[in-house]
Design an enzyme around this catalytic site. Structure first.
Site, PDB file in Angstrom:
ATOM      1  N   CYS A 131      23.078  89.767  45.567  1.00  0.00           N
ATOM      2  CA  CYS A 131      22.632  90.390  46.804  1.00  0.00           C
ATOM      3  C   CYS A 131      23.175  91.212  48.574  1.00  0.00           C
ATOM      4  CB  CYS A 131      21.293  90.864  46.448  1.00  0.00           C
ATOM      5  SG  CYS A 131      20.350  92.793  48.109  1.00  0.00           S
ATOM      6  N   CYS A 134      21.274  92.338  51.141  1.00  0.00           N
ATOM      7  CA  CYS A 134      20.522  91.969  52.006  1.00  0.00           C
ATOM      8  C   CYS A 134      20.972  90.928  52.429  1.00  0.00           C
ATOM      9  CB  CYS A 134      19.344  91.084  49.763  1.00  0.00           C
ATOM     10  SG  CYS A 134      19.453  91.715  49.169  1.00  0.00           S
ATOM     11  N   ASP A 135      21.720  89.919  52.150  1.00  0.00           N
ATOM     12  CA  ASP A 135      22.452  88.559  52.418  1.00  0.00           C
ATOM     13  C   ASP A 135      23.701  88.852  53.646  1.00  0.00           C
ATOM     14  OD1 ASP A 135      20.799  87.933  51.369  1.00  0.00           O
ATOM     15  OD2 ASP A 135      21.279  86.782  49.870  1.00  0.00           O
TER      16      ASP A 135
END
Ligand code: NDP
Length: 305
Positions: A131, A134-135
């Site tokens: 992701c 997200c990261d």
């Protein structure tokens, strides 16, 4: 007793919930992540009527719309769905509760496919991610690679190109199959390089083995990267449906009719877990809405087909 229980709180499930509640069906959505997969998308530019919206904002808007319309949300994981002997009542078991419903919608989506290459498992959460939204922030001014040639890979690459120094896309064939708009954005980004006809052979860590340092490709090249994002497709999450006796196709997706009906009367499916070829948030939503309408007719005593 519910009229309509929706398993899965992504775009398909929440759209179905909003319609069902407006049709006065007593409706519950059971899911672990309100908004579902769309919330991990950076920007959505193909939701009709909305030129551009972030994935998390779209997910929350769908959630709000469904709950404001009257659908109940249960933040739980479904463990089992069973049906009564006459097939008219479904029981949905979660870790903490048991619910009964006259109809069920599976909007259970997919899970990420993992890559079978040396070091991938070992470095999950130490540089290997699924992701970008997200990261991605961890890779500011660093080099990353994305594996895959579809729209997910393209969108991850476009997002990461705004954060990272260099973005490699590793495509096993000689073409990207992402939609033209996404391909144009890739071509326009000066720091994205597409490596065709190759695959990761091995992920190598730093001296301490604590995080990703480089990749070796099957054609013998080496690239220094800090992050590896896997976007090589998804597998339908259909175990619950299968155990209930719902018919699946060869890919493990739930077979549905144009009414979003499955092979089991009173059971519907929508979105990425269903067997439709073109999988988009909007097509999943449409399947969910269709399911809500035919569940309404079913509950009213109408024919299922
Ligand atoms: P796809 O199945 O479309 O693409 C998966 C990609 O990963 C393919 O290029 C495939 O290669 C590659 N791949 C699969 N297995 C491996 C492997 N073992 N090693 C290396 N490469 C591999 O999945 P997506 O998640 O990209 O998209 C799913 C659906 O969602 C699609 O319909 C897509 O259009 C849609 N979507 C749309 C978006 C949009 O902006 N409109 C955004 C995101 C998704 P190969 O081609 O060789 O099989």
């Amino acid at each position: 007793m519910y009229d309509f229980i929706i398993i899965g709180s992504g775009a398909s499930g929440l759209s179905a919930a909003m319609y069902a509640a407006r049709l006065n069906l007593k409706t519950a959505v059971i899911g672990e992540m309100p908004g579902g997969l769309i919330t991990s998308t950076h920007v959505v530019e193909n939701w009709p009527g909305t030129v551009s919206i972030s994935g998390p904002d779209l997910g929350m808007a769908l959630f709000e719309h469904a709950t404001k319309a009257g659908a109940e949300f249960k933040n739980e994981k479904v463990l089992e769905v069973t049906k009564s002997e006459d097939g008219k009542i479904f029981t949905v078991k979660t870790a903490s509760n048991e619910y009964q419903s006259k109809t069920i919608l599976f909007a259970t989506g997919t899970q990420h496919r993992s890559l079978d290459a040396k070091g991938i498992k070992e470095f999950e959460n130490k540089g290997v991610s699924y992701c970008a939204l997200c990261d991605g922030a961890f890779y500011k001014d660093k080099n990353v690679c994305i594996v895959g040639g579809g729209d997910s890979a393209a969108k991850e690459a476009i997002f990461l190109s705004q954060v990272a120094t260099k973005v490699y896309i590793i495509v096993r064939k000689d073409v990207l199959r992402a939609e033209p708009r996404n391909q144009e954005l890739i071509a326009a980004a000066s720091n994205i390089e597409v490596l065709y006809n190759t695959e990761i052979a091995e992920v190598i860590g730093d001296d301490e083995g604590k995080k990703v340092a480089k990749i070796l490709t099957k054609d013998g090249r080496e690239f220094a990267v800090d992050g590896i994002f896997l976007a090589i497709g998804h597998m339908a999450q259909t175990e619950l449906a299968s155990k209930l006796g719902v018919e699946l196709n060869q890919k493990g997706e739930i077979k549905i009719s144009r009414h979003s009906e499955t092979s089991v009367p009173g059971v519907y499916a929508a979105g990425d877990c269903a067997d439709t070829e073109f999988k988009q948030a909007i097509t999943g939503s449409a399947e969910g809405v269709t399911a809500a309408y035919y569940a309404f007719k079913y509950v009213q005593g109408g024919a299922n087909f």
